[in-house]
Design a protein around this motif. Sequence first.
Motif, PDB file in Angstrom:
ATOM      1  N   SER A 142       0.620  -1.177  -0.311  1.00  9.77           N
ATOM      2  CA  SER A 142       0.398   0.267  -0.332  1.00  9.77           C
ATOM      3  C   SER A 142       1.011   1.401  -0.272  1.00  9.77           C
ATOM      4  CB  SER A 142      -1.007   0.237   1.014  1.00  9.77           C
ATOM      5  OG  SER A 142      -2.141  -0.953   1.255  1.00  9.77           O
ATOM      6  N   PRO A 143       2.298   1.466  -0.915  1.00  9.05           N
ATOM      7  CA  PRO A 143       3.004   2.627  -1.292  1.00  9.05           C
ATOM      8  C   PRO A 143       2.124   3.958  -1.430  1.00  9.05           C
ATOM      9  CG  PRO A 143       2.533   0.916  -2.507  1.00  9.05           C
ATOM     10  CD  PRO A 143       2.438   0.721  -2.205  1.00  9.05           C
ATOM     11  N   ILE A 144       0.820   3.080  -1.628  1.00 13.69           N
ATOM     12  CA  ILE A 144       0.189   5.472  -2.168  1.00 13.69           C
ATOM     13  C   ILE A 144      -1.135   5.100  -1.409  1.00 13.69           C
ATOM     14  CG2 ILE A 144      -0.658   5.746  -4.441  1.00 13.69           C
ATOM     15  CD1 ILE A 144       0.802   4.153  -6.023  1.00 13.69           C
ATOM     16  N   ALA A 145      -0.892   4.339  -0.396  1.00 11.75           N
ATOM     17  CA  ALA A 145      -2.233   4.933   0.392  1.00 11.75           C
ATOM     18  C   ALA A 145      -3.009   4.130   0.520  1.00 11.75           C
ATOM     19  CB  ALA A 145      -1.852   6.077   1.301  1.00 11.75           C
ATOM     20  N   ARG A 146      -3.610   3.356  -0.332  1.00 10.98           N
ATOM     21  CA  ARG A 146      -4.706   1.751  -0.646  1.00 10.98           C
ATOM     22  C   ARG A 146      -5.563   3.075  -1.442  1.00 10.98           C
ATOM     23  NH1 ARG A 146      -5.235  -2.125   3.475  1.00 10.98           N
ATOM     24  NH2 ARG A 146      -4.016  -1.499   4.992  1.00 10.98           N
ATOM     25  N   GLY A 147      -4.503   3.851  -2.274  1.00 10.40           N
ATOM     26  CA  GLY A 147      -4.786   3.854  -3.965  1.00 10.40           C
ATOM     27  C   GLY A 147      -5.596   5.734  -3.267  1.00 10.40           C
ATOM     28  N   PHE A 148      -5.853   6.439  -1.640  1.00  5.25           N
ATOM     29  CA  PHE A 148      -6.086   7.659  -1.692  1.00  5.25           C
ATOM     30  C   PHE A 148      -4.896   8.866  -2.688  1.00  5.25           C
ATOM     31  CE2 PHE A 148      -4.986  11.325   0.818  1.00  5.25           C
ATOM     32  CZ  PHE A 148      -6.341  11.503   1.356  1.00  5.25           C
ATOM     33  N   PHE A 149      -3.780   8.243  -2.586  1.00  5.84           N
ATOM     34  CA  PHE A 149      -2.948   9.061  -3.341  1.00  5.84           C
ATOM     35  C   PHE A 149      -2.948   9.388  -4.490  1.00  5.84           C
ATOM     36  CE2 PHE A 149      -0.329   9.456   0.779  1.00  5.84           C
ATOM     37  CZ  PHE A 149      -0.740  10.709   0.793  1.00  5.84           C
ATOM     38  N   GLY A 150      -3.858   8.590  -5.271  1.00 10.72           N
ATOM     39  CA  GLY A 150      -4.377   7.884  -7.271  1.00 10.72           C
ATOM     40  C   GLY A 150      -5.099   9.091  -6.620  1.00 10.72           C
ATOM     41  N   GLY A 151      -6.100   9.074  -5.513  1.00  6.14           N
ATOM     42  CA  GLY A 151      -7.114  10.333  -5.982  1.00  6.14           C
ATOM     43  C   GLY A 151      -8.349   8.891  -5.314  1.00  6.14           C
ATOM     44  N   ARG A 152      -7.952   8.405  -5.083  1.00  2.21           N
ATOM     45  CA  ARG A 152      -9.709   7.238  -4.360  1.00  2.21           C
ATOM     46  C   ARG A 152     -10.486   8.025  -3.455  1.00  2.21           C
ATOM     47  NH1 ARG A 152      -7.911   1.529  -3.783  1.00  2.21           N
ATOM     48  NH2 ARG A 152      -8.060   1.927  -6.022  1.00  2.21           N
ATOM     49  N   GLY A 153     -11.619   7.974  -3.613  1.00  2.00           N
ATOM     50  CA  GLY A 153     -11.668   8.659  -2.600  1.00  2.00           C
ATOM     51  C   GLY A 153     -11.522  10.308  -2.464  1.00  2.00           C
ATOM     52  N   VAL A 154     -11.373  10.992  -3.683  1.00  2.46           N
ATOM     53  CA  VAL A 154     -11.949  12.231  -3.964  1.00  2.46           C
ATOM     54  C   VAL A 154     -11.597  12.703  -5.089  1.00  2.46           C
ATOM     55  CG1 VAL A 154      -9.810  13.884  -3.902  1.00  2.46           C
ATOM     56  CG2 VAL A 154      -9.492  12.534  -2.086  1.00  2.46           C
ATOM     57  N   THR A 155     -10.460  12.407  -5.960  1.00  6.75           N
ATOM     58  CA  THR A 155     -11.301  12.901  -7.291  1.00  6.75           C
ATOM     59  C   THR A 155     -11.906  11.226  -8.151  1.00  6.75           C
ATOM     60  OG1 THR A 155      -9.688  11.790  -8.343  1.00  6.75           O
ATOM     61  CG2 THR A 155      -9.118  13.835  -7.621  1.00  6.75           C
ATOM     62  N   GLU A 156     -12.502  10.052  -7.448  1.00  6.16           N
ATOM     63  CA  GLU A 156     -13.463   9.002  -7.940  1.00  6.16           C
ATOM     64  C   GLU A 156     -13.695   8.961  -6.461  1.00  6.16           C
ATOM     65  OE1 GLU A 156     -10.714   5.120  -8.054  1.00  6.16           O
ATOM     66  OE2 GLU A 156      -9.591   6.969  -9.494  1.00  6.16           O
TER      67      GLU A 156
END
Length: 273
Positions: A142-156
């Motif tokens: 989870s180096p991208i914080a479970r997708g958070f820094f990929g926008g999961r929960g923010v931009t998607e």
Amino acid sequence: MAETPLIPRVRLGTQGLEVSKLGFGCMGLTGAYNSPLGDDAGIAVIAHAFRRGVTFFDTSDVYGPHTNETLLGKIGELKKLVEEGKVKYIGLSEASPDTIRRAHAVHPITAVQMEWSLWARDIEPEIVPLCRELGIGIVPYSPIARGFFGGRGVTEQVSAESNLKGHPRFSAENLEKNKILYLKMEELAKKHQCSPAQLALAWVLHQGDDVVPIPGTTKIRNLDSNIDSVKVKLIEDELKEISDQIREEDVAGGRQYTSFAHTTWNYADTPKK
């Protein structure tokens, strides 16, 4: 979290199974679905499976609890499998410092898999120095914080089917607070001419040559993006700036699912034999 079960493949023209494709779940030996077996009986079952060609044994500190790992450890098979050339390397996941030291004393541990990202940094004070002292590689999941820094929960949106719906940091209240961190990362990423996800992954990659993160994705475009993060070069001052802007203490919610929090490395000392 349970792994996908291995399905045995039937060889055409034979009545047997390719046993190397079949693992053995040890949970039932210590009373998951029935009364627990005694040690001798449990060891006999494990030994029989090994003689039949099974080399993948699934155990966990939550099985029993703890008694399952103790039972499996009494046959010392991991070390034997390495010596016989059937297993090349041994790794651990979410292991405590004590467990890492004791396991390494039995046979050198090659890698320790831990959650490590900008918003999950609790391994830095103790686990990371220990691994480097012993020469053990670090595999951040989870180096991208479970997708958070990929926008999961923010931009998607988080999919209704996603188990992240039950993760503390993705709850409605905490996610609203954590969005501030994503916006900060977005600004930092613009400076480095990359995406927030690439910058988050690059930060992990820059933690050392002994660090091999394992970001996951189901999309080819994300895979390509993750691979391209190796092109993002950061100097020491830039790493510090990112660390100072995205602080773990500013994250709302625990890093692990509530029901699994007690199994993280902080609480996961494997019982002594």
